[in-house]
Design an enzyme around this catalytic site. Structure first.
Site, mmCIF file in Angstrom:
data_model
loop_
_atom_site.group_PDB
_atom_site.id
_atom_site.type_symbol
_atom_site.label_atom_id
_atom_site.label_comp_id
_atom_site.label_asym_id
_atom_site.label_seq_id
_atom_site.Cartn_x
_atom_site.Cartn_y
_atom_site.Cartn_z
ATOM 1 N N TYR A 163 -2.318 -0.770 10.479
ATOM 2 C CA TYR A 163 -2.357 -1.006 9.028
ATOM 3 C C TYR A 163 -1.043 -0.583 8.391
ATOM 4 O O TYR A 163 -0.441 -1.343 7.616
ATOM 5 C CB TYR A 163 -3.537 -0.232 8.424
ATOM 6 C CG TYR A 163 -3.749 -0.487 6.948
ATOM 7 C CD1 TYR A 163 -4.344 -1.657 6.511
ATOM 8 C CD2 TYR A 163 -3.347 0.451 5.994
ATOM 9 C CE1 TYR A 163 -4.549 -1.896 5.151
ATOM 10 C CE2 TYR A 163 -3.547 0.225 4.640
ATOM 11 C CZ TYR A 163 -4.145 -0.953 4.223
ATOM 12 O OH TYR A 163 -4.329 -1.185 2.871
ATOM 13 N N SER A 171 0.841 -1.204 0.000
ATOM 14 C CA SER A 171 0.000 0.000 0.000
ATOM 15 C C SER A 171 0.869 1.244 0.000
ATOM 16 O O SER A 171 2.020 1.211 0.453
ATOM 17 C CB SER A 171 -0.878 0.011 1.258
ATOM 18 O OG SER A 171 -1.578 1.221 1.370
#
Ligand SMILES: NC(=O)c1ccc[n+]([C@@H]2O[C@H](COP(=O)([O-])OP(=O)(O)OC[C@H]3O[C@@H](n4cnc5c(N)ncnc54)[C@H](OP(=O)(O)O)[C@@H]3O)[C@@H](O)[C@H]2O)c1
Length: 224
Positions: A148, A135
């Site tokens: 995350y 990501s």
């Protein structure tokens, strides 16, 4: 890479389902893996994958069952796409330790377990590629996203370590790092979508099938 078969984790919806469909369109026999069997079955019924296996990437036994079922039905895995991911939002002092651990278990340990299960076969055949869907959050800091982001920084680190371990065995490991993509996961954040799952899938297919072996260890940033 002329891959004959692939395993796509988190292939039931969103980016993973788009990756499965795109690989299938390129003639690859794909197994999709996630916890929700009904979503996986829908992908298979729509012609986007050849096989559905339900399970959890953070459970070693489920991952073993996945690889066994894939090999039995479709043959050895030439490609592994570690795409399964979850998000937990909250300031560090508000996020429970259990929630922090759960994100790391799926996004990072899950990718490690899946890679660990296919690596011996790939090394023996001197053929294989692992693509980790990381990501934009794997290279930056974001408020209320410590678990995350830490998992995605870790996943990029894992990618680079596996690339070094596998380089002598003609097996590659690459990360693809999308920015905001229009999926259920993004809808749990304040961010607006900048691209579609299909946009990300095109980059994953490039990394998986079209890019030369020298791509290994790269982190392909697709930030929209
Ligand atoms: N959307 C974005 O903006 C964006 C940006 C950058 C990176 N990403 C990454 O892209 C990947 C796909 O995300 P998405 O946006 O497509 O999210 P999504 O629509 O929520 O899909 C996530 C997929 O992962 C599966 N999954 C979750 N936990 C799992 C587990 N423990 N075991 C097996 N499968 C599991 C889900 O199925 P079940 O719930 O049925 O298990 C689902 O199929 C993730 O790694 C995410 O971090 C997304």
């Amino acid at each position: 890479m002329s891959a004959r078969t692939a395993i796509v984790t988190g292939g039931g919806r969103g980016i993973g389902a788009a990756i499965a469909r795109a690989l299938t369109a390129r003639g690859v026999a794909v197994t999709v893996f996630a916890r929700t069997a009904a979503e996986l079955e829908r992908v298979v019924a729509g012609g986007g994958a050849a096989l559905a296996v339900a399970g959890d990437v953070s459970r070693e036994a489920d991952v073993g069952r996945l690889v066994e079922a894939h090999e039995r039905a479709l043959g050895p895995a030439d490609l592994l796409v570690n795409n399964a991911g979850v998000l937990a939002r909250g300031l560090a002092e508000e996020l429970s330790p259990a929630a922090f651990r759960a994100v790391l278990e799926v996004n990072l340990t899950g990718a490690f377990l899946c890679a660990r299960a296919v690596i011996p076969g790939m090394k023996a055949r001197r053929r294989g590629r692992i693509v980790n869907v990381a990501s934009i959050s794997g290279t930056i800091g974001t408020e209320a996203a410590s678990a995350y982001n830490a998992s995605k920084w870790g996943l990029i680190g894992l990618t680079k370590c596996l690339a070094e371990e596998l380089r002598p065995h003609a097996v590659q490991c690459v990360a693809v790092s999308p920015g905001s993509t229009d999926t259920d996961l993004l809808r749990a954040t304040p961010f607006a979508p900048a691209m579609t799952p299909e946009d990300v899938a095109r980059v994953v297919v490039f990394a998986a099938l079209d890019a030369p072996a020298a791509i290994t260890a790269a982190n392909l940033e697709v930030y929209g």
